[in-house]
Design an enzyme around this catalytic site. Structure first.
Site, mmCIF file in Angstrom:
data_model
loop_
_atom_site.group_PDB
_atom_site.id
_atom_site.type_symbol
_atom_site.label_atom_id
_atom_site.label_comp_id
_atom_site.label_asym_id
_atom_site.label_seq_id
_atom_site.Cartn_x
_atom_site.Cartn_y
_atom_site.Cartn_z
ATOM 1 N N SER A 120 -53.389 11.206 2.035
ATOM 2 C CA SER A 120 -52.215 10.352 2.085
ATOM 3 C C SER A 120 -52.516 9.066 2.826
ATOM 4 O O SER A 120 -53.242 9.075 3.827
ATOM 5 C CB SER A 120 -51.072 11.098 2.797
ATOM 6 O OG SER A 120 -49.979 10.244 3.066
ATOM 7 N N HIS A 177 -49.862 7.427 3.950
ATOM 8 C CA HIS A 177 -48.538 7.300 4.568
ATOM 9 C C HIS A 177 -47.589 6.497 3.675
ATOM 10 O O HIS A 177 -46.770 5.709 4.158
ATOM 11 C CB HIS A 177 -48.642 6.654 5.955
ATOM 12 C CG HIS A 177 -47.640 7.176 6.937
ATOM 13 N ND1 HIS A 177 -47.927 8.161 7.854
ATOM 14 C CD2 HIS A 177 -46.343 6.861 7.144
ATOM 15 C CE1 HIS A 177 -46.865 8.413 8.591
ATOM 16 N NE2 HIS A 177 -45.880 7.634 8.181
ATOM 17 N N ASP A 196 -50.183 13.197 -1.460
ATOM 18 C CA ASP A 196 -48.962 12.478 -1.799
ATOM 19 C C ASP A 196 -49.321 11.040 -2.149
ATOM 20 O O ASP A 196 -50.479 10.652 -2.131
ATOM 21 C CB ASP A 196 -47.923 12.559 -0.667
ATOM 22 C CG ASP A 196 -48.314 11.764 0.579
ATOM 23 O OD1 ASP A 196 -49.256 10.941 0.519
ATOM 24 O OD2 ASP A 196 -47.660 11.954 1.620
ATOM 25 N N GLY A 207 -47.129 7.936 -4.521
ATOM 26 C CA GLY A 207 -46.857 7.406 -5.846
ATOM 27 C C GLY A 207 -46.435 8.410 -6.891
ATOM 28 O O GLY A 207 -46.330 8.053 -8.070
ATOM 29 N N VAL A 208 -46.194 9.651 -6.522
ATOM 30 C CA VAL A 208 -45.792 10.669 -7.503
ATOM 31 C C VAL A 208 -44.350 10.425 -7.920
ATOM 32 O O VAL A 208 -43.433 10.480 -7.097
ATOM 33 C CB VAL A 208 -45.956 12.084 -6.919
ATOM 34 C CG1 VAL A 208 -45.381 13.129 -7.870
ATOM 35 C CG2 VAL A 208 -47.421 12.372 -6.641
#
Length: 343
Positions: free
Chosen positions: A236, A238, A269, A271-272
Site C-alpha cells: 500500500s 496509503h 490496496d 485504486g480498487v
C-alpha cells in the site's frame, strides 16, 4: 425499503460538498483537496498511479469451462470470510470530512457493514485519541470482528494500544508503517517514526494477535517484515496520501509477492474500484484486498447499510469476473489470467 447504491452515493455527494465530488470514476483527477480531505498528497500522482497500475493489466476471458458456480470464500486471521474484500482504515472524520459525520458513526459503519457482509474492516488511528477510541468501540460491539491499525508511535505507546486491541477482542492488529511522515501527524506535532526489524520483532513477540504491517512498497521492506515476525503485510502507498510520486501498488505487488508470498500473508490496496480490479490484485499475488474511498462514500451516504451494499456489489462483480475467466474458487486465480498492456 432498502436504499440503492445510487441513492447512497447521491446523499454522500450532498454531504461531502466541497470535500469530494463522488465522481463516477474515482481516479484522483478532480479532487478539490488533498490532505486533509479525500485526495492524494502533493500533486496527487501517487493516488493516480494506483489507478494507472491496475489499468496496465488486461484480463483474459475464458468461457469454455465447467466452473459454473464461484466460491469466493477464504480463511483469514482465523476467520471465515465470504469474499477477499475488506474495508480499509478510513478515519479522521473531524479533519478529513470536516465533521460532517462523527468518528463513531464512521467507524461503526465500516466495522458493522463489513461484518454484515461477511467480511472484516480495519479501523484507524491518528493525532486525536477519538480515532482509536471509536474504532475499538466499534470492534468490541461486533465481538472483535475488526482490525485496528495503529500509527508508528514510540514502542511503548504502540504496546499500550495493542493491549487495548486485545481487550476489545480484535482478530488482529496493524501498524501503518508508512505513516511515519504523514502530513496530518506532523502538522499536529505528533511523534511517529520509522521502525527497525528489531522493533517489529519486539512488538510481534509481545502479543498473541497476528501483526500486520501496512504500507510496504518494496521487496526490502517485505523481507524485513518477514524477518521481524509479522503475520501479514499490506502492499500500500496509503492511498497516495503518504509520499508523492510513489508507484501504484499493482506495479510493485508481483515482485513483492514473488519474494515473500509463501512466508507471509500478502494483502494489497490502492485504486480498487470494481470486482475486476479485485481479480487483478489477487492474480498479481494478493490473498485479499482492502478498499477505502468507495466504502467511505458508502459509509457517509448510507452508514453500515451502505458499506454492506458496496462490499456485496464488489463481491458480485468479482464472481462474474471469475466466471468469465474460468475460475471456480480463489485457488484458480493466477497471473495467467492477465495480459500486460505494452505501450
Amino acid at each position: 425499503m432498502q436504499p440503492s447504491l445510487a441513492s447512497i452515493r447521491e446523499r454522500a455527494r450532498v454531504l461531502l460538498d466541497g470535500i469530494c465530488r463522488v465522481c463516477p470514476v474515482c481516479d484522483g483527477w478532480r479532487c478539490p483537496s488533498g490532505v486533509p480531505g479525500m485526495g492524494g498528497i502533493g500533486t496527487g500522482a501517487a493516488f493516480r498511479n494506483n489507478i494507472a497500475a491496475l489499468a496496465a493489466w488486461q484480463v483474459n476471458m475464458r468461457v469454455l469451462h465447467d466452473h459454473k458456480d464461484q466460491d469466493l470464500s477464504l480463511r483469514l486471521f482465523g476467520k471465515r470470510l465470504a469474499f477477499p474484500i475488506l474495508g480499509a482504515a478510513v478515519a479522521g472524520a473531524r479533519v478529513n470530512f470536516q465533521g460532517r459525520v462523527s468518528e463513531e458513526e464512521l467507524a461503526r459503519a465500516f466495522v458493522l457493514g463489513a461484518v454484515e457482509a461477511g467480511s472484516l474492516a480495519f479501523t484507524g488511528d491518528g493525532p486525536l485519541p477519538e480515532l482509536m477510541d471509536a474504532g475499538l468501540k466499534a470492534i468490541k460491539a461486533v465481538g472483535g470482528r475488526g482490525i485496528p491499525v495503529i500509527k508508528p508511535w514510540e514502542d511503548m505507546e504502540i504496546m499500550a494500544l495493542i493491549r487495548r486491541a486485545e481487550d476489545a477482542g480484535a482478530v488482529a492488529v496493524g501498524i501503518d508503517v508508512d505513516a511515519a511522515g504523514l502530513v496530518n501527524m506532523t502538522r499536529a506535532g505528533q511523534l511517529v517514526e520509522p521502525k527497525t526489524v528489531e522493533q517489529i520483532a519486539k512488538i510481534a513477540g509481545a502479543t498473541s494477535l497476528p501483526l500486520i504491517l501496512k504500507g510496504v512498497m518494496t521487496v526490502a521492506d517485505a523481507e524485513a517484515a518477514v524477518e521481524g515476525g509479522a503475520t501479514a503485510i499490506v502492499v500500500s502507498n496509503h492511498g497516495g496520501r503518504a509520499l508523492d510520486h510513489t508507484p501504484g501498488t499493482a506495479a510493485v505487488l508481483p515482485e513483492i509477492a514473488a519474494a515473500v508470498g509463501d512466508k507471509i500473508i500478502v494483502l494489497a490496496d490502492g485504486g480498487v474500484r470494481s470486482g475486476v480490479d479485485v481479480l487483478k490484485m489477487l492474480a498479481l499475488g494478493a490473498r485479499a484486498v482492502l478498499v477505502g474511498r468507495p466504502l467511505a462514500v458508502a459509509a457517509i451516504g448510507g452508514g453500515a447499510v451502505g458499506v454492506r451494499l458496496q462490499l456485496e456489489a464488489l463481491a458480485d462483480d468479482l464472481a462474474v469476473a471469475m466466471r468469465l475467466t474460468g475460475c471456480g474458487d480463489l485457488n484458480d486465480v493466477s497471473k495467467g489470467l492477465l495480459r500486460p498492456i505494452h505501450n
